[in-house]
Design a protein around this motif. Structure first.
Motif, PDB file in Angstrom:
ATOM      1  N   MET A   1       6.560 -11.160 -73.275  1.00 52.60           N
ATOM      2  CA  MET A   1       6.630 -11.380 -71.843  1.00 52.60           C
ATOM      3  C   MET A   1       5.334 -12.042 -71.389  1.00 52.60           C
ATOM      4  O   MET A   1       4.258 -11.619 -71.768  1.00 52.60           O
ATOM      5  N   THR A   2       5.443 -13.052 -70.554  1.00 53.66           N
ATOM      6  CA  THR A   2       4.267 -13.780 -70.069  1.00 53.66           C
ATOM      7  C   THR A   2       3.686 -13.111 -68.826  1.00 53.66           C
ATOM      8  O   THR A   2       4.348 -12.289 -68.174  1.00 53.66           O
ATOM      9  N   ALA A   3       2.465 -13.501 -68.490  1.00 47.61           N
ATOM     10  CA  ALA A   3       1.818 -12.987 -67.281  1.00 47.61           C
ATOM     11  C   ALA A   3       2.629 -13.340 -66.041  1.00 47.61           C
ATOM     12  O   ALA A   3       2.750 -12.528 -65.111  1.00 47.61           O
ATOM     13  N   GLU A   4       3.203 -14.528 -66.025  1.00 47.42           N
ATOM     14  CA  GLU A   4       3.992 -14.967 -64.875  1.00 47.42           C
ATOM     15  C   GLU A   4       5.251 -14.115 -64.716  1.00 47.42           C
ATOM     16  O   GLU A   4       5.655 -13.773 -63.612  1.00 47.42           O
TER      17      GLU A   4
ATOM     18  N   CYS B   1       7.884  -9.597 -61.498  1.00 44.78           N
ATOM     19  CA  CYS B   1       8.499  -8.271 -61.347  1.00 44.78           C
ATOM     20  C   CYS B   1       7.922  -7.498 -60.167  1.00 44.78           C
ATOM     21  O   CYS B   1       8.588  -6.628 -59.609  1.00 44.78           O
ATOM     22  N   PHE B   2       6.681  -7.818 -59.793  1.00 45.85           N
ATOM     23  CA  PHE B   2       6.026  -7.077 -58.708  1.00 45.85           C
ATOM     24  C   PHE B   2       6.050  -7.831 -57.373  1.00 45.85           C
ATOM     25  O   PHE B   2       5.679  -7.274 -56.350  1.00 45.85           O
ATOM     26  N   VAL B   3       6.502  -9.080 -57.380  1.00 46.17           N
ATOM     27  CA  VAL B   3       6.569  -9.854 -56.138  1.00 46.17           C
ATOM     28  C   VAL B   3       7.584  -9.236 -55.183  1.00 46.17           C
ATOM     29  O   VAL B   3       7.335  -9.128 -53.980  1.00 46.17           O
ATOM     30  N   LYS B   4       8.723  -8.806 -55.705  1.00 47.17           N
ATOM     31  CA  LYS B   4       9.735  -8.175 -54.859  1.00 47.17           C
ATOM     32  C   LYS B   4       9.172  -6.911 -54.215  1.00 47.17           C
ATOM     33  O   LYS B   4       9.379  -6.657 -53.025  1.00 47.17           O
ATOM     34  N   ALA B   5       8.437  -6.137 -54.982  1.00 49.58           N
ATOM     35  CA  ALA B   5       7.832  -4.910 -54.440  1.00 49.58           C
ATOM     36  C   ALA B   5       6.837  -5.247 -53.338  1.00 49.58           C
ATOM     37  O   ALA B   5       6.683  -4.484 -52.378  1.00 49.58           O
ATOM     38  N   ALA B   6       6.168  -6.384 -53.443  1.00 48.73           N
ATOM     39  CA  ALA B   6       5.184  -6.786 -52.432  1.00 48.73           C
ATOM     40  C   ALA B   6       5.839  -6.900 -51.057  1.00 48.73           C
ATOM     41  O   ALA B   6       5.244  -6.508 -50.055  1.00 48.73           O
TER      42      ALA B   6
ATOM     43  N   HIS C   1      -4.154 -10.790 -47.441  1.00 46.80           N
ATOM     44  CA  HIS C   1      -4.918 -11.915 -47.984  1.00 46.80           C
ATOM     45  C   HIS C   1      -4.801 -12.008 -49.506  1.00 46.80           C
ATOM     46  O   HIS C   1      -5.369 -12.910 -50.116  1.00 46.80           O
ATOM     47  N   LEU C   2      -4.080 -11.057 -50.094  1.00 48.64           N
ATOM     48  CA  LEU C   2      -3.928 -11.031 -51.551  1.00 48.64           C
ATOM     49  C   LEU C   2      -2.492 -11.310 -51.944  1.00 48.64           C
ATOM     50  O   LEU C   2      -1.565 -11.102 -51.158  1.00 48.64           O
ATOM     51  N   GLU C   3      -2.318 -11.760 -53.176  1.00 50.26           N
ATOM     52  CA  GLU C   3      -0.987 -11.985 -53.718  1.00 50.26           C
ATOM     53  C   GLU C   3      -0.897 -11.371 -55.107  1.00 50.26           C
ATOM     54  O   GLU C   3      -1.908 -11.024 -55.704  1.00 50.26           O
ATOM     55  N   VAL C   4       0.308 -11.239 -55.594  1.00 47.99           N
ATOM     56  CA  VAL C   4       0.527 -10.659 -56.915  1.00 47.99           C
ATOM     57  C   VAL C   4       0.100 -11.666 -57.986  1.00 47.99           C
ATOM     58  O   VAL C   4       0.471 -12.830 -57.942  1.00 47.99           O
ATOM     59  N   GLU C   5      -0.700 -11.157 -58.923  1.00 51.70           N
ATOM     60  CA  GLU C   5      -1.190 -11.997 -60.026  1.00 51.70           C
ATOM     61  C   GLU C   5      -1.525 -11.073 -61.195  1.00 51.70           C
ATOM     62  O   GLU C   5      -1.957  -9.943 -61.007  1.00 51.70           O
TER      63      GLU C   5
ATOM     64  N   LEU D   1      -3.310  -6.160 -63.265  1.00 44.06           N
ATOM     65  CA  LEU D   1      -2.343  -6.510 -62.227  1.00 44.06           C
ATOM     66  C   LEU D   1      -3.040  -6.448 -60.877  1.00 44.06           C
ATOM     67  O   LEU D   1      -3.547  -5.393 -60.483  1.00 44.06           O
ATOM     68  N   ILE D   2      -3.071  -7.567 -60.193  1.00 41.88           N
ATOM     69  CA  ILE D   2      -3.603  -7.647 -58.832  1.00 41.88           C
ATOM     70  C   ILE D   2      -2.402  -7.700 -57.890  1.00 41.88           C
ATOM     71  O   ILE D   2      -1.510  -8.524 -58.071  1.00 41.88           O
ATOM     72  N   THR D   3      -2.383  -6.805 -56.910  1.00 42.23           N
ATOM     73  CA  THR D   3      -1.351  -6.849 -55.873  1.00 42.23           C
ATOM     74  C   THR D   3      -2.041  -6.639 -54.522  1.00 42.23           C
ATOM     75  O   THR D   3      -3.201  -6.232 -54.490  1.00 42.23           O
ATOM     76  N   PRO D   4      -1.349  -6.873 -53.435  1.00 42.72           N
ATOM     77  CA  PRO D   4      -1.948  -6.599 -52.120  1.00 42.72           C
ATOM     78  C   PRO D   4      -2.166  -5.108 -51.839  1.00 42.72           C
ATOM     79  O   PRO D   4      -2.815  -4.752 -50.871  1.00 42.72           O
ATOM     80  N   TRP D   5      -1.632  -4.224 -52.681  1.00 44.42           N
ATOM     81  CA  TRP D   5      -1.772  -2.782 -52.445  1.00 44.42           C
ATOM     82  C   TRP D   5      -2.503  -2.039 -53.569  1.00 44.42           C
ATOM     83  O   TRP D   5      -2.879  -0.887 -53.393  1.00 44.42           O
TER      84      TRP D   5
END
Length: 143
Positions: A1-4, A9-14, A26-30, A46-50
């Motif tokens: 599985m790639t980083a992208e 998988c976590f963008v929907k949770a965002a 000011h943050l995004e999933v990465e 894993l960087i997320t806004p939360w």
């Protein structure tokens, strides 16, 4: 599985987390530093806004305990305790919270800098202790 793929998988949770008081718009999933670790699994930050998390996905689901239980991961810098989790697309994984107050980060660049620093520390073996020369040698044999 790639980083992208992991990040996706976590963008929907965002979208679902936007109303939380600790959500940083000011943050995004990465996913930063994603790499295969000695053929046992993939590791990254894993960087997320939360939240900011250490994320480990094993090569096989058999390597992790049941959901919610602790998992010990040995890295060059030492042993770390993660918690087993499950995601419908990722399968079984383990994670450890590195920061749950993402409001401390002004932008994505700051969060990424933290992720870079953490990955470097995790994958770096501790320095060898200096050799103890002994008291006699240290003081020129005068003792």
């Amino acid at each position: 599985m790639t980083a992208e793929e992991v990040a996706a998988c976590f963008v929907k949770a965002a979208r679902q987390m936007q109303e939380l008081p600790f959500y940083n718009p000011h943050l995004e999933v990465e996913v930063h530093g994603w790499q295969l670790l000695d053929s046992i699994g993939h590791l990254g930050i894993l960087i997320t806004p939360w939240c900011l998390k250490l994320l480990f996905i094993p090569q096989s689901d058999e390597g992790l305990p049941a959901f919610g239980e602790d998992f010990n991961l040995s890295l060059p810098s030492g042993d770390y305790q993660l918690q087993a989790a499950r995601h419908e697309l990722l399968g079984s994984y383990a994670a450890a919270s590195l920061s749950s107050d993402m409001l401390d980060f002004a932008n994505q660049s700051q969060a990424r800098e933290m992720a870079v620093a953490v990955m470097q520390l995790l994958l770096q073996a501790p320095p060898e202790p200096p050799e103890n020369p002994g008291r006699r040698r240290l003081f020129g044999g005068r003792l």
